[in-house]
Design a protein around this motif. Structure first.
Motif, short mmCIF file in Angstrom:
data_model
loop_
_atom_site.label_atom_id
_atom_site.label_comp_id
_atom_site.label_asym_id
_atom_site.label_seq_id
_atom_site.Cartn_x
_atom_site.Cartn_y
_atom_site.Cartn_z
N GLU A 74 0.70 -1.15 0.21
CA GLU A 74 0.02 -0.05 -0.24
C GLU A 74 0.75 1.23 0.10
OE1 GLU A 74 -3.16 2.85 0.74
OE2 GLU A 74 -3.07 0.73 -0.08
N LEU A 75 1.73 1.27 0.74
CA LEU A 75 2.68 2.53 1.04
C LEU A 75 3.58 2.43 -0.31
CD1 LEU A 75 4.01 2.43 4.50
CD2 LEU A 75 2.19 3.81 3.62
N GLY A 76 3.79 1.34 -1.01
CA GLY A 76 4.77 1.45 -2.27
C GLY A 76 3.77 2.18 -3.29
N LYS A 77 2.30 1.60 -3.38
CA LYS A 77 1.56 2.27 -4.34
C LYS A 77 1.32 3.84 -4.34
CE LYS A 77 -1.32 -1.95 -5.15
NZ LYS A 77 -2.76 -2.46 -4.86
N PHE A 78 1.43 4.25 -2.92
CA PHE A 78 1.48 5.59 -2.64
C PHE A 78 2.53 6.26 -3.03
CE2 PHE A 78 2.98 8.84 0.37
CZ PHE A 78 1.90 9.92 0.25
N LEU A 79 3.77 5.81 -2.88
CA LEU A 79 4.83 6.46 -3.40
C LEU A 79 5.09 6.46 -5.11
CD1 LEU A 79 7.56 5.00 -1.22
CD2 LEU A 79 6.78 7.07 -1.04
N LYS A 80 4.28 5.57 -5.69
CA LYS A 80 4.47 5.34 -7.19
C LYS A 80 3.40 6.66 -7.61
CE LYS A 80 2.87 2.47 -10.95
NZ LYS A 80 3.93 2.80 -11.74
N LYS A 81 2.24 7.11 -6.90
CA LYS A 81 1.27 7.77 -7.43
C LYS A 81 2.01 9.35 -7.01
CE LYS A 81 -3.42 9.51 -6.54
NZ LYS A 81 -4.70 8.94 -6.09
N LYS A 82 2.39 9.22 -5.80
CA LYS A 82 3.03 10.81 -5.15
C LYS A 82 4.33 11.22 -5.93
CE LYS A 82 2.99 14.13 -2.06
NZ LYS A 82 2.01 15.00 -1.76
N TYR A 83 5.16 9.94 -6.16
CA TYR A 83 6.47 10.50 -6.29
C TYR A 83 6.85 9.98 -7.70
CZ TYR A 83 6.99 12.69 -1.70
OH TYR A 83 7.33 13.21 -0.50
N ASP A 84 5.91 9.18 -8.37
CA ASP A 84 6.31 8.53 -9.65
C ASP A 84 7.42 7.43 -9.49
OD1 ASP A 84 5.80 7.78 -12.19
OD2 ASP A 84 7.51 9.35 -13.03
N ALA A 85 7.29 6.82 -8.38
CA ALA A 85 8.70 5.79 -7.94
C ALA A 85 8.13 4.53 -8.59
CB ALA A 85 8.31 5.53 -6.53
N GLU A 86 9.42 3.95 -9.19
CA GLU A 86 9.29 2.58 -10.03
C GLU A 86 9.49 1.75 -8.76
OE1 GLU A 86 12.21 -0.01 -12.51
OE2 GLU A 86 12.84 2.11 -12.32
N ILE A 87 8.34 0.81 -8.88
CA ILE A 87 8.09 -0.34 -7.86
C ILE A 87 8.45 -1.85 -8.30
CG2 ILE A 87 6.21 -1.49 -6.24
CD1 ILE A 87 6.93 1.58 -5.78
N LYS A 88 9.17 -2.21 -7.47
CA LYS A 88 9.65 -3.79 -7.82
C LYS A 88 9.42 -4.52 -6.55
CE LYS A 88 13.56 -6.67 -9.34
NZ LYS A 88 14.81 -6.82 -9.67
N GLU A 89 8.65 -5.80 -6.62
CA GLU A 89 8.28 -6.67 -5.62
C GLU A 89 8.82 -7.84 -6.03
OE1 GLU A 89 4.16 -7.04 -5.02
OE2 GLU A 89 3.70 -5.01 -5.12
N THR A 90 9.42 -8.48 -4.65
CA THR A 90 10.08 -9.95 -4.74
C THR A 90 9.89 -10.63 -3.29
OG1 THR A 90 12.11 -8.92 -3.40
CG2 THR A 90 12.30 -9.03 -6.21
N ALA A 91 9.83 -11.81 -3.23
CA ALA A 91 9.24 -12.55 -2.11
C ALA A 91 10.22 -13.79 -1.81
CB ALA A 91 7.76 -13.26 -2.32
#
Length: 260
Positions: free
Chosen positions: A220-237
């Motif tokens: 959720e916070l990652g999505k917020f950063l993408k919207k607010k700061y145009d952050a590039e998001i990468k998820e790993t598990a």
């Protein structure tokens, strides 16, 4: 023959009404209208001041002393039984499921860790001119404990990691702004969910690492950063084990890369 109380002999016309062959006074001497425990325990977290009701902890919003009094009322209410009349006869039922009953609660502190709760009940289940009246009291001891959420935070428990990085080291001013924005976002999204938290925050590699209670928070916070700061998001598990049912458990890392 005119009916009378079989215990004291009072005539029906003198007794308002007979209840199962007894006048009001004799009936109340043999039947409590309300039953509540003499003693109960209210568990309070010494770290967050939250209190436990129905196996769940609840946050204190403003005033702990007042809210513990209200919690004591709810606790006793959930443990109180009231005399009820049905087709099967007279029996005790949970107060919360009862009808024809009016109970007032008066709570006060008798010491820093003790609350005295007085219950005054009016019950209208019989054909009497006036409702039957009964009183009882319960002593609630406040017991210090530590809730599960605070225990988890204390040991640094986390299920996911949010990494915030830049193309190069993010400036102090920008990191402060990002952190403040994340705090505000977290409060708005999870203010009514005390099970979600950030257990640790660290400065790492010119950015921030946030250790979160669940992958939902990190995502959720990652999505917020993408919207607010145009952050590039990468998820790993990463697989970290299995539970007793064979369910695989993963620790998620969300990388949010922000343009400098």
């Amino acid at each position: 023959m005119e009916k009378f109380c079989y215990k004291c002999g009072k005539l029906k016309k003198e007794a308002d009404a007979l209840i199962d062959g007894l006048c009001r006074e004799c009936y109340l001497s043999e039947h409590r209208l309300i039953r509540s425990p003499e003693k109960l325990t209210l568990r309070v977290c010494t770290t967050c001041n939250g209190y436990q009701l129905n196996n769940s902890f609840h946050d204190v919003m403003v005033n702990p002393e007042y809210e513990y009094l209200e919690a004591a009322k709810k606790l006793v209410s959930s443990e109180t039984e009231v005399l009820q009349k049905s087709a099967e006869g007279v029996k005790y039922e949970d107060f919360e499921d009862s009808t024809g009953v009016n109970i007032s609660f008066e709570a006060e502190y008798t010491s820093n860790d003790t609350i005295l709760l007085r219950l005054n009940a009016q019950v209208e289940i019989f054909d009497t001119e006036e409702p039957l009246i009964d009183k009882t009291r319960t002593v609630i001891k406040i017991k210090d404990t530590t809730c599960e959420v605070c225990n988890k935070q204390k040991v640094g428990y986390y299920e996911a990691l949010l990494q915030i990085r830049g193309e190069k080291d993010i400036s102090e001013d920008k990191l402060t702004k990002i952190f403040n924005d994340l705090q505000e976002r977290f409060r708005k999204s999870y203010k009514e969910n005390r099970d979600e938290f950030v257990s640790k925050i660290q400065r790492e590699h010119g950015g921030l690492d946030l250790y979160t209670s669940s992958s939902n928070v990190a995502k959720e916070l990652g999505k917020f950063l993408k919207k607010k700061y145009d952050a590039e998001i990468k998820e790993t598990a990463e697989l970290i084990g299995e539970d007793s049912d064979g369910q695989k458990n993963y620790r998620v890392t969300v990388l949010a890369r922000i343009s400098n």
